[in-house]
Write an enzyme that holds these catalytic residues in place. Structure first.
Site, PDB file in Angstrom:
ATOM      1  N   ALA A  87       0.855  -1.186   0.000  1.00 42.47           N
ATOM      2  CA  ALA A  87       0.000   0.000   0.000  1.00 42.47           C
ATOM      3  C   ALA A  87       0.889   1.233   0.000  1.00 42.47           C
ATOM      4  CB  ALA A  87      -0.913   0.013   1.224  1.00 42.47           C
ATOM      5  N   ASP A  88       0.300   2.336  -0.420  1.00 40.05           N
ATOM      6  CA  ASP A  88       1.004   3.621  -0.350  1.00 40.05           C
ATOM      7  C   ASP A  88       0.754   4.298   0.989  1.00 40.05           C
ATOM      8  OD1 ASP A  88       2.095   3.579  -3.066  1.00 40.05           O
ATOM      9  OD2 ASP A  88      -0.009   3.577  -3.629  1.00 40.05           O
ATOM     10  N   GLU A 107      -5.953  -4.555  -8.719  1.00 41.75           N
ATOM     11  CA  GLU A 107      -5.741  -4.862  -7.294  1.00 41.75           C
ATOM     12  C   GLU A 107      -7.082  -4.879  -6.558  1.00 41.75           C
ATOM     13  OE1 GLU A 107      -1.286  -2.927  -6.805  1.00 41.75           O
ATOM     14  OE2 GLU A 107      -3.008  -1.698  -6.344  1.00 41.75           O
TER      15      GLU A 107
HETATM   16  C1  5RP Z   1       0.614  -0.533  -6.902  1.00 38.03           C
HETATM   17  C2  5RP Z   1       0.329  -0.387  -5.457  1.00 38.03           C
HETATM   18  C3  5RP Z   1       1.408  -0.728  -4.500  1.00 38.03           C
HETATM   19  O1  5RP Z   1       0.934  -1.673  -3.617  1.00 38.03           O
HETATM   20  C4  5RP Z   1       1.821   0.504  -3.763  1.00 38.03           C
HETATM   21  O2  5RP Z   1       2.196   1.497  -4.702  1.00 38.03           O
HETATM   22  C5  5RP Z   1       2.986   0.222  -2.813  1.00 38.03           C
HETATM   23  O3  5RP Z   1       4.137  -0.057  -3.559  1.00 38.03           O
HETATM   24  P1  5RP Z   1       5.513  -0.363  -2.861  1.00 38.03           P
HETATM   25  O4  5RP Z   1       5.383  -1.646  -2.133  1.00 38.03           O
HETATM   26  O5  5RP Z   1       6.508  -0.419  -4.002  1.00 38.03           O
HETATM   27  O6  5RP Z   1       5.824   0.809  -1.922  1.00 38.03           O
HETATM   28  O7  5RP Z   1      -0.731  -0.002  -5.049  1.00 38.03           O
HETATM   29  O8  5RP Z   1      -0.448  -0.056  -7.696  1.00 38.03           O
END
Ligand code: 5RP
Length: 224
Positions: A87-88, A107
């Site tokens: 997740a972000d 997702e």
């Molecule tokens: C992709 C997503 C990822 O889960 C989110 O961006 C987190 O990425 P990362 O693990 O590289 O920080 O939603 O669409």
């Protein structure tokens, strides 16, 4: 532990969590991004203990296949016990912002099918209020300007993600300067704009479990 080590730790922790419930016919839903990649690499070590995976993006499908893990079309699968993804941002209720990697629509679809959604993230992703990370919105290309105007009415500042075409052939608007106090309502409001495919709020269907990487180890959190 640095950030990469925390990502690897939560990837391994997710494998450890689901492993006792995997059977030879199990299919695992797999997300997208650098943390999900750590999960894939850990999952590959036990690939003989389950059947295969459903991928939330082309990139994830390629990584799974490179490890020799069979990848199934979601339409060929009746149920998924688990969906594991990064997740972000996550708040304490496990409402998420996702889509930094532009895979948010697939997702969200795979998460909707799964019985249990396990989010894996390092501690930098945990926030009190969602919105410091710009909210990704997947949009049908011809609706870009219309959707952007509607997002401004909702209080955000949409920015076109240059050079980004999603796996579905669409574009991304990243919405800045939102303070998301009611994520369920905002998810609904944005999805109601004509031309929006979906938005990166995962609040109507939040994560069930958050495995959070910290310098002291992996914490397991459930929605408060
Ligand atoms: C992709 C997503 C990822 O889960 C989110 O961006 C987190 O990425 P990362 O693990 O590289 O920080 O939603 O669409």
């Amino acid at each position: 532990m640095n950030q990469d080590q925390m990502k690897q730790a939560v990837g391994q922790a997710a494998v450890d969590l689901i492993r006792p419930q995997l059977a030879s016919d199990s299919i695992v839903g797999v997300g997208t991004g650098s943390t999900a990649n750590c999960f894939i690499d850990a999952l590959a070590k036990i690939k003989l203990e389950f059947d295969g995976a459903v991928a939330s993006s082309q990139a994830t499908a390629e990584r799974l296949k490179s490890h020799g893990i069979p990848v199934y079309d979601l339409n060929a699968v009746n149920n998924l016990d688990f969906y594991i993804d990064g997740a972000d941002e996550s708040d304490g209720h496990l409402n998420l912002i996702k889509g930094g990697g532009a895979a948010l629509t697939r997702e969200k679809i795979v998460a909707a099918v799964a019985t249990t959604f396990i989010c894996i993230a390092d501690q930098s992703k945990l926030v009190d209020v969602l919105g410091a990370f710009p909210l990704p919105v997947e949009v049908i290309p011809m609706a870009r300007s219309h959707v952007a105007r509607q997002l401004v009415k909702l209080g955000g500042d949409p920015v076109y993600r240059e050079g980004c075409v999603t796996d579905n052939g669409n574009i991304i608007l990243d919405v800045h300067n939102l303070s998301i106090v009611d994520p369920v309502q905002l998810e609904r409001d944005i999805n109601a704009i004509v031309g929006v495919v979906t938005n990166g709020l995962f609040a109507a269907r939040p994560a069930d479990v958050l495995l959070l990487g910290t310098p002291d180890g992996v914490q397991t959190r459930k929605a408060q």
